[in-house]
Write a protein that holds these residues in place. Structure first.
Motif, mmCIF file in Angstrom:
data_model
loop_
_atom_site.group_PDB
_atom_site.id
_atom_site.type_symbol
_atom_site.label_atom_id
_atom_site.label_comp_id
_atom_site.label_asym_id
_atom_site.label_seq_id
_atom_site.Cartn_x
_atom_site.Cartn_y
_atom_site.Cartn_z
ATOM 1 N N ARG A 79 3.818 -11.864 11.242
ATOM 2 C CA ARG A 79 4.110 -11.699 9.811
ATOM 3 C C ARG A 79 2.943 -10.989 9.135
ATOM 4 O O ARG A 79 1.788 -11.224 9.478
ATOM 5 N N VAL A 80 3.261 -10.125 8.195
ATOM 6 C CA VAL A 80 2.222 -9.425 7.431
ATOM 7 C C VAL A 80 2.246 -9.915 5.997
ATOM 8 O O VAL A 80 3.284 -9.862 5.326
ATOM 9 N N LEU A 81 1.105 -10.397 5.549
ATOM 10 C CA LEU A 81 0.950 -10.887 4.185
ATOM 11 C C LEU A 81 -0.047 -9.977 3.480
ATOM 12 O O LEU A 81 -1.214 -9.912 3.857
ATOM 13 N N VAL A 82 0.420 -9.253 2.490
ATOM 14 C CA VAL A 82 -0.445 -8.328 1.756
ATOM 15 C C VAL A 82 -1.363 -9.110 0.823
ATOM 16 O O VAL A 82 -0.932 -10.026 0.119
ATOM 17 N N LEU A 83 -2.648 -8.739 0.833
ATOM 18 C CA LEU A 83 -3.622 -9.327 -0.080
ATOM 19 C C LEU A 83 -4.419 -8.169 -0.660
ATOM 20 O O LEU A 83 -5.220 -7.536 0.033
ATOM 21 N N THR A 84 -4.200 -7.876 -1.934
ATOM 22 C CA THR A 84 -4.760 -6.659 -2.510
ATOM 23 C C THR A 84 -5.144 -6.876 -3.968
ATOM 24 O O THR A 84 -4.785 -7.882 -4.580
ATOM 25 N N THR A 85 -5.861 -5.897 -4.506
ATOM 26 C CA THR A 85 -6.222 -5.897 -5.929
ATOM 27 C C THR A 85 -5.118 -5.268 -6.762
ATOM 28 O O THR A 85 -5.025 -5.505 -7.959
ATOM 29 N N TYR A 86 -4.257 -4.477 -6.131
ATOM 30 C CA TYR A 86 -3.319 -3.629 -6.860
ATOM 31 C C TYR A 86 -1.942 -4.278 -6.985
ATOM 32 O O TYR A 86 -1.408 -4.814 -6.012
ATOM 33 N N ASP A 87 -1.372 -4.209 -8.205
ATOM 34 C CA ASP A 87 -0.046 -4.777 -8.413
ATOM 35 C C ASP A 87 0.876 -3.792 -9.117
ATOM 36 O O ASP A 87 1.733 -4.168 -9.903
ATOM 37 N N THR A 88 0.698 -2.496 -8.822
ATOM 38 C CA THR A 88 1.595 -1.501 -9.411
ATOM 39 C C THR A 88 2.952 -1.552 -8.728
ATOM 40 O O THR A 88 3.076 -1.992 -7.583
ATOM 41 N N ASP A 89 3.967 -1.082 -9.436
ATOM 42 C CA ASP A 89 5.317 -1.085 -8.869
ATOM 43 C C ASP A 89 5.367 -0.313 -7.556
ATOM 44 O O ASP A 89 6.002 -0.746 -6.588
#
Length: 216
Positions: A79-89
């Motif tokens: 499973r890939v769980l994204v963890l990022t600073t960005y929340d653009t569409d």
């Protein structure tokens, strides 16, 4: 208690170190590897077969969405769980379309992050509240009209200030054909003239925004 194997993917070593410390403090979580970009993530995922890949999005060599798609295609059990600073569409949609199980932001508290990793390993969808809200709003919003390739070319030329005759010469079509395309464009965009069509196309993202004149 079964231990979950985690691969960390982030191009900032300090971030990886911090995440590793947070996660390995949990008795059932084990960080088995760290990758600094998408290419490394794909290779290490194949070699280590982790349960969960904690994936950043914007990285050199290969971005997180591209790496996610390859990992999901190669290893259905990971499973890939994204963890990022960005929340653009655009970022959210790319990650979801690539097959990410969840999408979290880097301000997620430690306990919530650990719980999210466990949920992702079970195949559950995990979304940060702002991300979930953006996805819901996007689903509720009406889809923008779609122009054909030729209609887009005509409207793009009109946006550059070309007359119908000029558009016809540039695209090697008759002026009457240009007018026909414009009428179809007006109907699709629910407008009555050229200026309104261009303005609406900009607002809907159908045409790229105009480039400011140099020196302005």
């Amino acid at each position: 208690m079964a231990t979950l194997r985690i691969l960390l993917v982030d191009d900032h070593p300090v971030v990886r170190t911090g995440l590793a410390g947070m996660l390995t403090a949990e008795a059932d979580l084990d960080v088995v590897g760290e990758a600094a970009n998408g290419e490394e993530a794909v290779a290490m995922s194949r070699r280590l077969a982790p349960d969960v890949v904690l994936m950043d999005l914007r990285m050199p060599k290969m971005d997180g969405a591209t790496a996610t798609a390859q990992i999901v295609a190669d290893q259905p059990g990971t499973r890939v769980l994204v963890l990022t600073t960005y929340d653009t569409d655009a970022d959210i949609v790319r990650a979801v379309e690539a097959g990410a199980t969840g999408y979290l932001l880097k301000d997620t508290p430690r306990t919530a992050l650990a719980d999210a990793v466990r949920a992702a390993a079970r195949g559950e969808t995990v979304l940060a509240p702002p991300v979930a809200a953006r996805l819901m709003n996007r689903m509720r919003a009406p889809s923008p009209p779609t122009l054909t390739r030729r209609e887009s070319e005509v409207l793009g030329a009109v946006a550059r200030g070309l007359s119908n005759a000029d558009v016809g010469r540039e695209l090697h079509i008759g002026e009457a054909t240009v007018k026909t395309h414009l009428l179809r464009i007006f109907a699709k965009l629910d407008v009555d003239d050229r200026t309104a069509a261009v303005t609406r196309a900009y607002s809907l993202g159908i045409l790229p925004p105009p480039t400011p004149a140099s020196g302005s």
